[in-house]
Design a protein around this motif. Sequence first.
Motif, PDB file in Angstrom:
ATOM      1  N   LEU A  36       0.783  -1.323  -0.047  1.00 16.62           N
ATOM      2  CA  LEU A  36       0.031  -0.070   0.006  1.00 16.62           C
ATOM      3  C   LEU A  36       1.044   1.147  -0.078  1.00 16.62           C
ATOM      4  N   VAL A  37       0.027   2.290  -0.639  1.00 20.36           N
ATOM      5  CA  VAL A  37       0.975   3.598  -0.504  1.00 20.36           C
ATOM      6  C   VAL A  37       0.647   4.185   1.101  1.00 20.36           C
ATOM      7  N   GLN A  38       1.961   4.580   1.464  1.00 19.43           N
ATOM      8  CA  GLN A  38       1.949   5.475   2.847  1.00 19.43           C
ATOM      9  C   GLN A  38       2.225   6.774   2.469  1.00 19.43           C
ATOM     10  N   PHE A  39       1.407   7.996   2.812  1.00 20.15           N
ATOM     11  CA  PHE A  39       1.645   9.234   2.451  1.00 20.15           C
ATOM     12  C   PHE A  39       1.314  10.277   3.693  1.00 20.15           C
ATOM     13  N   SER A  40       2.364  10.694   4.444  1.00 22.31           N
ATOM     14  CA  SER A  40       2.119  11.368   5.474  1.00 22.31           C
ATOM     15  C   SER A  40       1.867  12.964   5.303  1.00 22.31           C
ATOM     16  N   PRO A  41       1.173  13.550   5.903  1.00 21.52           N
ATOM     17  CA  PRO A  41       1.085  15.119   5.799  1.00 21.52           C
ATOM     18  C   PRO A  41       2.007  15.886   6.722  1.00 21.52           C
ATOM     19  N   ALA A  42       2.427  14.964   7.767  1.00 17.38           N
ATOM     20  CA  ALA A  42       3.136  15.755   8.985  1.00 17.38           C
ATOM     21  C   ALA A  42       4.518  14.992   9.444  1.00 17.38           C
ATOM     22  N   ASN A  43       4.907  13.948   8.866  1.00 15.14           N
ATOM     23  CA  ASN A  43       6.161  13.208   9.265  1.00 15.14           C
ATOM     24  C   ASN A  43       7.412  14.078   8.810  1.00 15.14           C
ATOM     25  N   THR A  44       8.422  14.674   9.606  1.00 13.01           N
ATOM     26  CA  THR A  44       9.419  15.374   9.315  1.00 13.01           C
ATOM     27  C   THR A  44      10.745  14.704   9.631  1.00 13.01           C
ATOM     28  N   SER A  45      10.605  13.484  10.353  1.00 11.46           N
ATOM     29  CA  SER A  45      12.084  13.025  10.703  1.00 11.46           C
ATOM     30  C   SER A  45      12.734  12.662   9.271  1.00 11.46           C
ATOM     31  N   ASP A  46      14.061  13.056   9.437  1.00  7.27           N
ATOM     32  CA  ASP A  46      15.025  12.775   8.234  1.00  7.27           C
ATOM     33  C   ASP A  46      15.394  11.209   7.821  1.00  7.27           C
ATOM     34  N   LYS A  47      14.795  10.499   8.736  1.00  9.05           N
ATOM     35  CA  LYS A  47      14.844   8.898   8.413  1.00  9.05           C
ATOM     36  C   LYS A  47      14.160   8.471   7.458  1.00  9.05           C
ATOM     37  N   PHE A  48      13.029   9.071   6.935  1.00  8.49           N
ATOM     38  CA  PHE A  48      12.167   8.643   6.042  1.00  8.49           C
ATOM     39  C   PHE A  48      12.780   9.006   4.501  1.00  8.49           C
ATOM     40  N   THR A  49      13.857   9.795   4.585  1.00 16.20           N
ATOM     41  CA  THR A  49      14.359  10.071   3.253  1.00 16.20           C
ATOM     42  C   THR A  49      15.244   8.798   2.760  1.00 16.20           C
ATOM     43  N   THR A  50      15.835   8.132   3.487  1.00 16.76           N
ATOM     44  CA  THR A  50      16.650   6.736   3.082  1.00 16.76           C
ATOM     45  C   THR A  50      15.920   5.592   3.542  1.00 16.76           C
ATOM     46  N   ILE A  51      14.723   5.624   4.136  1.00 18.15           N
ATOM     47  CA  ILE A  51      14.252   4.454   4.548  1.00 18.15           C
ATOM     48  C   ILE A  51      13.906   3.510   3.422  1.00 18.15           C
ATOM     49  N   ASN A  52      13.912   2.123   3.834  1.00 17.27           N
ATOM     50  CA  ASN A  52      13.416   1.153   2.630  1.00 17.27           C
ATOM     51  C   ASN A  52      12.043   0.926   2.670  1.00 17.27           C
ATOM     52  N   ASP A  53      11.399   1.717   1.649  1.00 20.35           N
ATOM     53  CA  ASP A  53       9.888   1.611   1.735  1.00 20.35           C
ATOM     54  C   ASP A  53       9.401   0.883   0.328  1.00 20.35           C
ATOM     55  N   HIS A  54      10.038   0.367  -0.390  1.00 16.14           N
ATOM     56  CA  HIS A  54       9.459  -0.013  -1.525  1.00 16.14           C
ATOM     57  C   HIS A  54       8.987   0.990  -2.735  1.00 16.14           C
ATOM     58  N   GLY A  55       9.400   2.231  -2.368  1.00 12.99           N
ATOM     59  CA  GLY A  55       9.124   3.171  -3.252  1.00 12.99           C
ATOM     60  C   GLY A  55       7.606   3.616  -2.999  1.00 12.99           C
ATOM     61  N   LEU A  56       7.184   3.237  -1.775  1.00 14.21           N
ATOM     62  CA  LEU A  56       5.659   3.543  -1.636  1.00 14.21           C
ATOM     63  C   LEU A  56       5.321   4.706  -0.421  1.00 14.21           C
ATOM     64  N   TYR A  57       6.290   5.348  -0.028  1.00 10.37           N
ATOM     65  CA  TYR A  57       6.187   6.288   0.986  1.00 10.37           C
ATOM     66  C   TYR A  57       6.515   7.837   0.501  1.00 10.37           C
ATOM     67  N   PHE A  58       5.452   8.342   0.789  1.00  4.17           N
ATOM     68  CA  PHE A  58       5.435   9.928   0.260  1.00  4.17           C
ATOM     69  C   PHE A  58       5.186  10.864   1.598  1.00  4.17           C
ATOM     70  N   ARG A  59       5.380  12.248   1.450  1.00  8.19           N
ATOM     71  CA  ARG A  59       5.014  13.163   2.332  1.00  8.19           C
ATOM     72  C   ARG A  59       5.150  14.422   1.938  1.00  8.19           C
ATOM     73  N   THR A  60       4.117  15.425   2.327  1.00  8.53           N
ATOM     74  CA  THR A  60       3.946  16.640   1.948  1.00  8.53           C
ATOM     75  C   THR A  60       4.607  17.545   2.913  1.00  8.53           C
ATOM     76  N   ALA A  61       4.935  17.055   4.017  1.00  6.50           N
ATOM     77  CA  ALA A  61       5.816  17.864   5.077  1.00  6.50           C
ATOM     78  C   ALA A  61       7.348  17.669   4.840  1.00  6.50           C
TER      79      ALA A  61
END
Length: 434
Positions: free
Chosen positions: A148-173
């Motif tokens: 599934l796509v995971q899309f956070s409007p508020a996550n700001t942790s730098d970890k998500f920039t390099t996390i292994n997410d199968h190309g399915l994680y996005f954020r607007t924050a």
Amino acid sequence: MNRIAPAGRLLAVAAVASLALTACGGSGGDTAAQKSESAAPASSAPASAAKGDGTLTIGDVLPQTGSLAFLGPPEFAGIDQAVKEINDTGGVLGKPVNKIHTDSGDTTTNIASQSVDKLIAQKADAIIGAASSSVSESIIDKVTGAGLVQFSPANTSDKFTTINDHGLYFRTAPPDRLQGRVLGDLIAADGNDTIGILAMQDSYGSGLADQVTKTAEAAGAQVVERVDYDPKAADFSADVAKIKAKNPKAIVLIGFEESAKVVQELVKQSLTADKYKWYMVDGNMSNTNYLKMPKGTLKGVKGTIPGAAAPTEFQKKLLAIDPKLTNYTYAAESYDAANLIALAAQEAKTDDPAQIAKHLVTVSKGGEKCADFKSCDELLKAGKDVDYDGISGPIEFNDAGDPAIATIGVYQYGADNKYDATKALEYRKGNIEG
């Protein structure tokens, strides 16, 4: 697409300050047939990829309870408004979009994981959330592992920039490295050469504190004391005492709901906002948590919140959905997240999450500008490429699923222990390269 940065890759932020005194002027969800599906650990690809069924279902895992519960109402309202407009236009793939609201709780509970199980069973294609970076980190394997796509409007942790997410994680924050830089610059520009930091000990608090320290010290200030505290602690007197012993000119508070207890301890130990300059961040910039305190407790306190201020007309629409709203933090980002997911599905001509993820990038840049679902949808139906620029500002995803351009607002509390959510002291815009 794994979000694993190549070795030696540097992440840089170029922030350009612009001063502007600008006045700006949830509910339960539908259910679907039950489906049993188990999540898999992170790997190079989802072990169990979800497939579209012809109906776009957007679920969310956002705070109805817990330490960030004050952020839930504007986020739910933003999603509700987007889905209303999408369905009023005719929906996606010729059908109304189905939305399902669930609670994320916080890191002290297992509510978020249970909510994800519920959404997987109800055939969600995309999940908006969580608000807390630590909560998102605890569920990302389950969400993206299920395809599934995971899309956070508020996550700001730098970890998500390099996390292994199968190309399915996005954020607007934007990542914390931008907010931390803006806050560090602000503190130094206000003439503070000594700084004390009280930060909650998790990926959000510690990461943001690291960036504030780096930026402020590069500007000539010195962090004379930093305390990374347990947010679940019953007492913060020892933590505050460490700050008091170093007598800094500025005190930075990085946390969530527990910041109200930290503020009370600062006052108790005479480190009041009329004697020291206090600074806060999006996680504790609340218009509800400090109202029971004596008038003037937070007068003059400054804080940063990612995103542009919500326009007046947008606020009016949100108030029609939830008349009890007192702030609009991450409402625009939530609204934009839902619109982008819907446009990606419409462009892909399927609600298959893998295809939605691929098209989230293409609908965010490089095409004809449009600012809402209706106008973008009309362009798509005319066979044109679209570039959605939302209420939260221009949105252009980089390869990591981060917004390439972001805005940080600087706000200030008044004597009523509230800040004006419609007016920022200034906005600072930055480009995120990575």
